[in-house]
Structures are given as C-alpha cells and as structure tokens.
Write a protein that holds these residues in place. Structure first.
Motif, short mmCIF file in Angstrom:
data_model
loop_
_atom_site.label_atom_id
_atom_site.label_comp_id
_atom_site.label_asym_id
_atom_site.label_seq_id
_atom_site.Cartn_x
_atom_site.Cartn_y
_atom_site.Cartn_z
N LEU A 60 34.41 53.05 35.20
CA LEU A 60 33.61 52.20 34.15
C LEU A 60 33.45 50.87 35.23
CD1 LEU A 60 35.38 52.07 31.01
CD2 LEU A 60 33.34 52.91 31.56
N PHE A 111 37.00 44.47 17.18
CA PHE A 111 36.87 43.05 16.81
C PHE A 111 35.58 42.88 15.86
CE2 PHE A 111 38.35 43.26 21.17
CZ PHE A 111 39.21 42.30 21.31
N ILE A 141 39.20 43.99 35.96
CA ILE A 141 38.92 42.61 36.42
C ILE A 141 39.60 42.78 38.20
CG2 ILE A 141 39.70 40.43 36.63
CD1 ILE A 141 40.15 40.45 33.79
N PHE A 199 22.04 44.64 31.71
CA PHE A 199 23.03 44.48 30.65
C PHE A 199 24.45 44.35 31.21
CE2 PHE A 199 19.74 47.21 28.34
CZ PHE A 199 19.09 45.94 27.72
N GLN A 211 31.17 33.75 32.68
CA GLN A 211 31.09 35.00 33.05
C GLN A 211 30.49 35.24 34.38
OE1 GLN A 211 29.38 37.91 33.26
NE2 GLN A 211 31.07 39.42 33.33
N MET A 256 30.65 51.82 37.62
CA MET A 256 29.13 51.69 36.86
C MET A 256 28.79 50.37 36.69
SD MET A 256 29.65 54.67 33.95
CE MET A 256 29.52 56.59 34.65
N VAL A 257 29.70 49.80 36.22
CA VAL A 257 29.21 48.26 35.67
C VAL A 257 28.94 47.36 36.76
CG1 VAL A 257 31.21 46.81 35.35
CG2 VAL A 257 29.53 46.65 33.61
N TYR A 259 28.18 44.32 29.35
CA TYR A 259 29.00 45.53 29.03
C TYR A 259 30.39 44.82 29.56
CZ TYR A 259 25.41 48.96 28.86
OH TYR A 259 24.36 49.82 28.39
N ARG A 260 30.47 43.76 30.54
CA ARG A 260 31.58 43.41 30.94
C ARG A 260 32.17 42.66 29.82
NH1 ARG A 260 29.15 41.26 36.08
NH2 ARG A 260 29.26 42.93 37.17
N VAL A 261 31.53 41.88 29.10
CA VAL A 261 32.06 41.19 28.03
C VAL A 261 32.74 42.09 26.89
CG1 VAL A 261 31.42 39.67 25.91
CG2 VAL A 261 30.53 39.30 28.19
N LEU A 262 32.09 43.19 26.70
CA LEU A 262 32.54 44.15 25.87
C LEU A 262 34.02 44.85 26.51
CD1 LEU A 262 29.57 46.58 24.64
CD2 LEU A 262 30.45 44.40 23.85
N PHE A 263 33.93 45.16 27.58
CA PHE A 263 35.40 45.60 28.17
C PHE A 263 36.46 44.57 28.51
CE2 PHE A 263 31.99 48.62 30.29
CZ PHE A 263 32.56 49.63 29.16
N PHE A 264 36.07 43.39 28.66
CA PHE A 264 37.27 42.56 28.81
C PHE A 264 37.57 42.05 27.38
CE2 PHE A 264 35.38 41.23 33.11
CZ PHE A 264 35.90 42.53 33.64
N MET A 265 36.92 41.96 26.28
CA MET A 265 37.29 41.45 25.28
C MET A 265 38.68 41.91 24.63
SD MET A 265 34.02 40.89 22.59
CE MET A 265 35.03 40.57 21.14
N PRO A 266 39.07 43.08 24.76
CA PRO A 266 40.49 43.34 24.45
C PRO A 266 41.50 42.59 25.20
CG PRO A 266 39.14 45.47 24.43
CD PRO A 266 38.48 44.37 24.86
N THR A 276 26.31 42.23 32.46
CA THR A 276 27.06 41.30 31.83
C THR A 276 27.37 41.42 30.28
OG1 THR A 276 25.86 39.73 32.91
CG2 THR A 276 27.07 38.54 31.37
N GLY A 335 40.57 46.17 30.45
CA GLY A 335 39.95 44.93 30.86
C GLY A 335 40.62 44.46 32.10
#
Lengths: 290, 425, 314
Positions: C109, A43, C193, C120, A277, C112-113, C124-131, C122, C189
């Motif tokens: 992951l 991205f 979830i 952080f 989120q 861990m998260v 990290y979650r955004v990073l992992f869910f982006m794809p 939240t 991702g």
C-alpha cells in the motif's frame, strides 16, 4: 556535491520518467479504494451510531441511516468536559514531548548509526531493552521519581519520562543507516567536525524520518491516558484524553453519546493531520534544505 | 506469608498508635477552627455525582471558607491502579471514596485513618447509618469509613413487554417459581422478536448470584471472613437458579450477556426482567423507554434476601491535613450533605431518613421498594483480599452457568480454591 | 524485460559500500558520547532503574503498598507451574503473528500510495492513517459493536452469505483472533508512516535506470523498492513484534475484564496487570514482567542476528 545540490536534484526528480507518470494507475486505485474503505469503515459506522438512537444501534438488520439525526449526543459531550482548557494541556504536553524527542532521538540515533565509539553495542542494547518492558511495569517507580522531584500535577511531570524514547532513537538510527554516505565523507574531507556534519549535512536529509517521528510522537502523546491520569490529580491539569476517559465512565452504557465523545477526542488530531498532511509528509522532506 | 508481613508491621503500627496518641494529646484539642487554612484533595470516580459533590464542597466552605477542597475525578477503570500507585508512594489523596471489596486491604495495611476520635467526640454517630454499612467499613473493631450512600437490589421489569406476553406485574409475594415461569413465558411468546424474559449480569455476584445464594439460605463467605460458603447445598441451589434460567432460554447465554450487557438488553426493550440495584436508577430514568419501567422486590427463595453495599468516605492515614480532612468528612457525613446528594439525584444517601428526597427524585419508579429492602439485606461479602476470590468466581462460575459442568462440582472446586486463598490472607 | 541484476543496481550499491570502511582512528573520540549521553541518562534514571527495582521485587513477596519479604525464586517456580502463563504466551504469539501479517500489506500500500503523480494520494493517506490516529479506547468501543454476536454488523454481513457468525469477542479461540484483526487494522497506518519515510530515501536514479532497462512495475517493486526499504521493514518488524508481545490495552478494552472467554484469551501483560494492580501481588507480577522482558529480548536478539541476512544498509 553539497547537500543543497542533492536536495535540488531530488526536488526536480520524481523518480519516474514523464512517460511512466502518465501510465494507468487504475489497478492501484481499485486496491487503494477497497482497502481504504475497510480501514475507514469503523469510523463511518461510529459516526452513524453517534447520530442514532440507542434503539437503532441495537436493531437487526442494522440501521444504516438514522433518519432523524441525534445531534444532542454531541451536545451532551460539551456539557460534561471543560474542552478548551484540557485542549490547552494536551497541546502543551504534545509540543514539549515532540520537541524533546526530535532533538534527543536525532542526536542519539545519528551517533548509533554513523559514529564509532566503544561500548556502542552495549549502550544501544541498554536503550533498546526498555522497549521490551510493558509501560505498566514502570508505572509505580516512575511515579515515585516524579513525586521525589516534586513534579506531580505539573506539565513537566506529565512530559518528563516520555521525552526519552528508545523507539525514537531506534527509528532515527535505522533512518540514518539508510542514508547514503558520500555526503558525510565529502564534508569530513572539507574538515567539518562531527557536529557540523550532523547539523548541516545529515539532519536536512533526515527530514522524512523526522516527520515520521513527529507524527508518531504527536499521536502517542495525544492519546496517552494512564500516565497523565496518574500524575495529575485535578481536572484543570489533565489533558483531553484523560478528561474524555473520565466522561466516558459516566455514560458507560449510553453507546451513542460514547461514540460522539470518541469522535470528539479524535477530531483535533484528525483535523490537524488532514490540514498539515501535505506539509508534514511531503513538505518537511525538503524544507530543511531551504 | 501475608502474616509475616503483618507481624513485621506490627511494631510499626504500635509506633504509629503512640505517635497518634501523642498527637491528640498535644494538638487534639486545637480541632480545626472555622478560619483554618488548608487545601485538601478528594478523590472520587463517578463523574455523574460531580455536580452534587461540588454543591457539598460549596456548602462546606460556608462554614470553613479557607479550606479548599480539590476534587480529583479518575474513571473507574483507572481509579484503583492510581490509588495503589499513590499508596505505594505515601501520596494518597486526603479524603477518598472507598468500596467494600477494597476496604480491608487498605485498612489492614495502615493506609486509612481511624475515625475513633470523631465518633468519641460525637461528631459522627454510626447509629445514623444502616448497620450493615457500619460493619462493612469496620476492621478489627475500628471504624474507618463513614457511609456515603447505599445500594440494595430489586426486580426491575418492563410493563409493556409483560403486557405483550400476558404476564402479571410482579408482587412482593413472588418466589423463584413465579419469576422463572414468567421469564419462560416471555421468552416463548416474544422470542421471535429477540426478546428474553430475564437478563441479569452474572459477571459479578452483586446483581445476581449473591442474592440467590442468600435467598436459598446460604452464604458466600462465613461471617468471620475465613471460610467459603460455596460448598453448601444452599449456595449450590442459588447458582442452579441461574443455570436453569439460561438452560431453558428464559435468559440469554453468558456470551450474549458479554457481547451486550444486561442493562443494555433491558433499556433497549429486549428483556422483561432485570435484577439490578439502586445505582441503576439514574440510568433507567434517562432511558428512552423509562415510562415502561418499574421495580418490585426480589423474588423470594427459602427466605427474602438482597445484598446491601455502599460507598464510604475515608481519610488517608498519611494526610498532612488531617484536621481539615476530618472536618470535611464530618460534613460529608452530615444529614445536610447527604440530603443534598439525594435531592440532586446523585445517589441514595446512607444517612437514615434522608432517602425520601431520593425516592421523590424519580416519581414514576417505586424506589421505596429498594429502601424497604434494607430490612432483609445482608452485607456485601468481603475479606482482606477480596479480589483474589472474586477472580476465582469470574474464572470458575461460567462453566456452571452454561451447564458445561455440574453446578455441584464447580461450587466445590470454587470453595476449595477460595479457602486456599482465604488461608493466605 | 528482466533487469540485468548485479549490473545497474548492484553496481551502485557496490560502489557505495567501500566508503564505509574508511581509514583513520578507530573511534570518533568523545563526540558520540555528547550525542548519546542526554538520552542515556534519561533512560537510566526513568527506565533502567525502575527495571532493576522490578527485578528485585520478582524475588520477593510484596505487600500491596510496598514492604517486601525475600522469597528467593519462589515466584519463578510458581510461574513455571502456572498453566495460565503458558496459555497467555501462546495467545500473545498468535496475536503478534496476526499483526505481523499486516506488514506486507503495508509495504504494498505504501509503495502504491507514494507513486508519483497518483491522484487522490492525500485522500488515501488520510484513510489509511485514520485507525492509527484514533484513541485506542474509542476504537475498541466501535469494534465491540461491530463484533457483537446478536446485533453486530459483521454477523449481519456474514448472514447474507448464509454464515452464522460466532460471538466473536466472547468465544475462546475466536476472541484473540478478533483482537488481532483490530491490532493489524490499527497498526497498518504506523507501518505506512515509517515505510513512506523510507521510500522517500530511495534515490530516484535507481528507478530511472530500471526503466531504461524496461523493468515492469512489479519487477521494480521487488528488486528496488523492497531491498532498499529493508532498513525500514526491519524497524517495523521489530517494533511490531515488541508491541505485539505487549498486548494489553486492546484486549482489555475490547473484551473487558469480566468476559467469560478472558481466562482462555489473556495475554502476558494482562496477567501482569491483573496480578500487580487487581490482586496486589506485585512480587509475582514482577516475575511475569521479567518473563516478558526475557521473551521479547530473545526474539529481538534473534531478529538482530538475522538482519545481516536480509537487511541492506547502503
């Protein structure tokens, strides 16, 4: 113990003692940061390319910073797509699909997880079998059904087959199967009927599962391309995914504009996801219990 | 086996023909009038042409204010999937774009409305369009489509690269030897900067090998569309032309051309020559290095040749608003409508004599070269199920271009398999 | 350090289990049908009926726009002799296996998260869910650029270490692996979830008990998190396998239909799509669709059979 008592217990209890909460998470941070960077790199790269010139995209070694940012790549997208009207269609179909799936899948998933009835295995097998067939196979027959129902070019035509989800049923079944049984037993002894048990006791506990279903259905519906393209004929009845695909076709070799277009296609759900989120993932887990 | 179907359908066709003649006997005279009311759909795939098409519709509505034309733009990658789904359910758009490879499939399966009536009434005159295109959109002697635009091929070149490599600007006298030598020289001189002499798409025939086969004096498919031309010595020579270019590094390998398509190599200033057609004009006119680019006629082989292809507007045989659709197609076929297309730079119009406006739309290119190519152009090769053997080309030819297998063996195998596919049509 | 297995955890599980086998009527009457019927009807109309039509078409030679002739098992015979189909099956399996390798990563992951109090989280979650959020066609485009043999950043990166990278998306063998890596990347991702939802379900008392016993984090992970997460893991595995066998969009978007390596890299659904919508050979395409259904059906049935061995339902 009533459901609200259990919820109360969960709320106060994070699962770790205060002592452990203070322990060092540095190893976790290293792992999460490294993997997170790999996950997000495409991205970042997309963003860089969307602000570059085509010559920079093709340079060796790669241009990591374009210098002069090419914002006109984004402007080019806005001139080509009726962004707001298609955004409206996207939101409408997504809301309807999410609502439909949550209601139907929770009910069916609960029945398959916890109720006893004849032909249960067969019925579940029938529903799950549709997962195993690629969606392209259904395309022509489903189109014919929607046409016979007179629903071409309508929101319901886009929404309809997608509110029935074998995936959602299976997800909720697995989720309900993972829940403890004592509460149900207690409610049953209190004389509650199966619907009351489902509605008052189990559904609130299913909030994490429901939020997962909401997220997944939202994303699927938002990105769904082929079906909306086939059942809609005119730009004003198309969702954003279809509109942007149409646009991409017209700039097929202009990499930088295509990158900008893809970023814009993603942006609404990404913003929604970041904004909600906490609420979606954490909040929903407790909100149902009041 | 396909024949069985046709035989089965023949009586239906007869019934349809009778029904049609009955129609024209009853209602043929009450041709659409200027105050007829109708809504028709018009399906296209190119978003770039939408502004010009909207202008066409607006102009059409000056004469027929109550016929609403709704534009349905579906991206190319989903266009034919959608059209097939619609055709299977008798819900084809009233009017839609058609291309050569798909035309006979739709015509042979009774999906298209013949234009015989419009031609007899002198509303549309086929003589106004290049003959090769009229032929392309005729099936069994019946015309089903009105040509909308046309494409021929030319040799595009990058002046700045040619200059750096000390290569002359190509002329209309160039032959295969000249282009090969010039390409080699560019690759040798500028190779260390990642520049190649020639990049041309070899994934389909239209840009590359169809032209070279025709130039060698061969053919891709026999004129009656029943036999493959790939096993002739001329066709083999036409394929060999590209194999030789790749073999000595005058041109990138197929893998390089797959990762980075030929037009991108060219527009990013990494190739000296590029075979491409009329459709590329608008893209090249917007390229960052557009002032360095220009076009010359394709180099000759045994003879001068190029493929000609173009789109047509067709009417669905299941349309519920045939009169209105015919009126619209008649307008799209007109000199006025096609001139609008040219002036707005949307496409090179098919109506003879309207192309000047297109030539003037990008003055720094010698677009006239592409128009003159009409004189030595051959129709785009098609048959009733074109997709079956173009897939064979895609599957088999890469081994010939890469030099993995002798060109002759590949060409013979391709011809055999293509003949099998043609026999099934 | 070690957790006295079978005491704390086993005790809780054992205490819960008998509750399931409650006495009373063998069924819950018509209630279940009330819950299931709306979904069942929709599925029958919109999916099962089309499936039957496809089954019928697989025994016919079908014109491009309908109009079919019965040919018996001819399409199936042709399919068995089609070496592209066998190759496609292998490619599909390779792709699926690569995607499955992402599940253990996702479990780690996710656990861990979801650690309470992790800073952080939240972010990290955004990073992992982006794809997973990204549109597949858009994602494919970026990866094509990354994988580009001449100008891609991946080969540039490899060249730093003196490795001469291949043309990833246009070399047979490499192409399906390249697509598989993107598949793994984009489904991580999704797995997270589902697994996060499952993690929320693990009663905190278990961890408390384990802590009192002095179990390490890794021990807690292997003896509480993973076993109690098995319903979610089972779900993710099944869905990943089913999705893996339906590989089409990514392959099509990353490689393109005219790729010289496509013939060696195509998936089963790719052949189906090509036959149905490009070659207008819907009878043969239907037979391939039935093969896909059969293969996924067998694999899924096998997984359901095996679930008793490793999936813990409370």
């Amino acid at each position: 113990m009533s459901s609200s008592q259990l919820a109360q217990k969960r709320k106060t209890n994070t699962g770790f003692s205060p002592a452990q909460r203070g322990t060092n998470n540095s190893r976790a941070h290293i792992v999460l940061a490294v993997v997170g960077f790999i996950m997000v790199f495409p991205f970042l790269w997309q963003l860089i390319m969307s602000l570059s010139t085509n010559a920079q995209v093709m340079s060796v070694p790669p241009t990591f910073w374009p210098g002069e940012l090419q914002w006109q790549n984004f402007a080019a997208v806005f001139t080509k797509v009726p962004f707001l009207s298609q955004l409206g269609v996207s939101i409408t179909i997504t809301v309807l699909r999410v609502l439909g799936q949550v209601v139907l899948c929770c009910m069916a998933g609960y029945a398959f997880a916890r109720m006893r009835f004849s032909f249960k295995g067969v019925t579940l097998g029938i529903i799950l079998s549709i997962l195993m067939v690629p969606s392209q196979v259904y395309l022509i027959p489903q189109f014919q059904i929607i046409q016979n129902l007179g629903l071409l070019n309508t929101v319901w035509g886009i929404v309809l087959p997608g509110i029935f989800s074998a995936f959602g049923v299976f997800l909720m079944r697995q989720f309900f199967m993972g829940l403890p049984t004592e509460l149900e037993e207690a409610a049953r002894l209190d004389g509650a009927n199966p619907f009351q048990i489902f509605w008052k006791v189990m559904l609130p506990l299913a909030a994490p599962g429901i939020s997962a279903l909401v997220i997944i259905t939202t994303l699927w519906s938002w990105n769904d391309l082929l079906w909306p393209l086939v059942v809609t004929t005119y730009a004003e009845s198309m969702p954003l995914s279809a509109g942007l695909a149409t646009m991409q076709g017209s700039v097929s070799t202009d990499y930088t504009v295509m990158m900008a277009a893809s970023i814009m296609a993603m942006a609404p759900v990404l913003i929604l996801f970041i904004a909600l989120q906490r609420r979606v993932i954490d909040g929903l887990a407790f909100s149902g219990t009041k | 086996m396909k024949k069985k179907n046709i035989a089965r359908l023949a009586p239906l066709g007869l019934v349809a023909a009778l029904a049609l003649s009955a129609c024209s006997a009853n209602g043929g005279d009450e041709a659409v009038s200027t105050d007829s009311k109708a809504t028709i759909s018009y399906a296209v795939w190119d978003e770039n042409q939408v502004p010009a098409l909207k202008q066409n519709i607006a102009d059409f509505n000056k004469e027929y204010p109550n016929i609403e034309v709704k534009l349905d733009v579906t991206p190319w990658s989903q266009f034919w999937t959608k059209l097939q789904t619609q055709a299977s359910s008798d819900t084809l758009p009233d009017v839609f774009w058609m291309n050569g490879p798909n035309f006979q499939l739709y015509a042979a399966n009774d999906q298209l409305e013949p234009l015989t009536g419009l031609i007899d009434d002198k509303k549309i005159d086929p003589a106004n369009y290049p003959e090769a295109l009229d032929t392309l959109y005729s099936y069994d002697g019946t015309q089903y489509g009105v040509p909308k635009d046309f494409d021929t091929l030319g040799l595009w070149y990058n002046k700045s690269i040619l200059e750096q490599a000390g290569v002359e600007i190509p002329t209309d006298a160039w032959t295969w030897d000249e282009i090969h030598a010039a390409s080699k020289k560019i690759s040798d001189t500028l190779g260390d900067q990642g520049v190649y002499g020639m990049t041309t798409s070899l994934t389909g025939g239209q840009e590359g090998y169809y032209n070279s086969i025709l130039q060698a004096g061969g053919e891709i498919i026999s004129e009656d569309g029943k036999k493959s031309g790939y096993d002739s010595p001329e066709a083999i020579e036409g394929i060999q032309f590209w194999t030789d270019l790749i073999a000595d590094g005058s041109m990138p390998t197929l893998q390089q051309l797959s990762d980075t398509t030929a037009n991108v190599w060219f527009t990013s200033g990494k190739s000296g020559f590029f075979y491409s057609g009329t459709w590329i004009v608008s893209e090249l006119s917007e390229a960052e290095n557009t002032m360095d680019l220009n076009v010359a006629p394709l180099p000759k082989g045994e003879r001068q040749a190029t493929v000609i292809h173009g789109l047509a507007n067709v009417i669905s045989s299941k349309s519920k608003n045939k009169a209105a659709s015919e009126a619209f197609v008649t307008y799209l076929a007109s000199k006025e409508a096609q001139t609008t297309q040219a002036e707005m730079g949307a496409a090179n119009p098919a109506f003879n004599g309207t192309q000047t406006a297109f030539v003037d739309s990008v003055p720094h290119f010698d677009i006239q070269v592409l128009l003159d190519a009409q004189d030595y152009a051959y129709p785009y090769p098609i048959s009733k199920n074109t997709a079956a053997w173009t897939q064979l080309e895609t599957d088999l030819l890469p081994a010939a271009f890469s030099g993995d297998k002798p060109v002759k063996d590949v060409a013979n195998e391709l011809a055999t398999k293509m003949n099998e596919a043609l026999a099934k049509e | 350090m070690t957790l006295p297995a079978g005491t704390t955890l086993g005790g809780i599980a054992a205490a819960q289990r008998p509750a399931r086998q409650r006495a009373g009527s063998p069924t819950d009457g018509w209630w279940p049908w009330l819950f299931v019927l709306p979904t069942l009807l929709g599925v029958l109309v919109f999916y099962i009926w089309p499936l039957f039509q496809t089954g019928y078409l697989s025994f016919t030679e079908t014109g491009p726009f309908g109009g079919e002739t019965w040919v018996g098992t001819e399409n199936y015979a042709k399919m068995l002799g089609d070496k592209n189909v066998g190759l496609a099956l292998v490619n599909t399996v390779v792709y699926t296996v690569i995607v499955l390798l992402g599940i253990p990563v996702a479990i780690l992951l996710a656990s861990m998260v979801n650690r309470p109090g992790l800073r952080f989280a939240t972010f990290y979650r955004v990073l992992f869910f982006m794809p997973y959020i990204a549109m597949p066609t858009a994602v494919a485009l970026v990866w094509r650029m990354i994988y580009n043999g001449d100008f891609g950043i991946l080969n540039w990166f490899l060249s730093i270490f003196g490795i001469d990278g291949p043309y990833w998306t246009s070399t047979p063998g490499f192409a399906i692996v390249a697509v598989g890596i993107v598949g793994m990347w984009s489904s991580l991702g999704f797995s997270m979830i589902i697994l996060s939802a499952g993690l929320k379900n693990i009663p905190p008392d278990f961890y408390e008990a384990a802590q009192l016993d002095g179990a390490s984090r890794w021990k807690q992970f292997t003896s509480i998190t993973v076993p109690l997460l098995t319903p979610s893991i089972f779900f993710v595995t099944i869905i990943s396998v089913i999705n893996g066998f339906q590989l089409f969009d990514l392959l099509y978007a990353i490689m393109g239909s005219r790729n010289p390596a496509m013939q060696q890299s195509q998936s089963l659904v790719y052949i189906f799509y090509n036959q149905a919508f490009i070659h207008n050979n819907r009878g043969y395409a239907a037979a391939i669709a039935m093969l896909i259904l059969l293969v996924i059906g067998i694999v899924t049935w096998f997984q359901f059979r095996m679930q008793k061995r490793w999936v813990n339902y409370v």
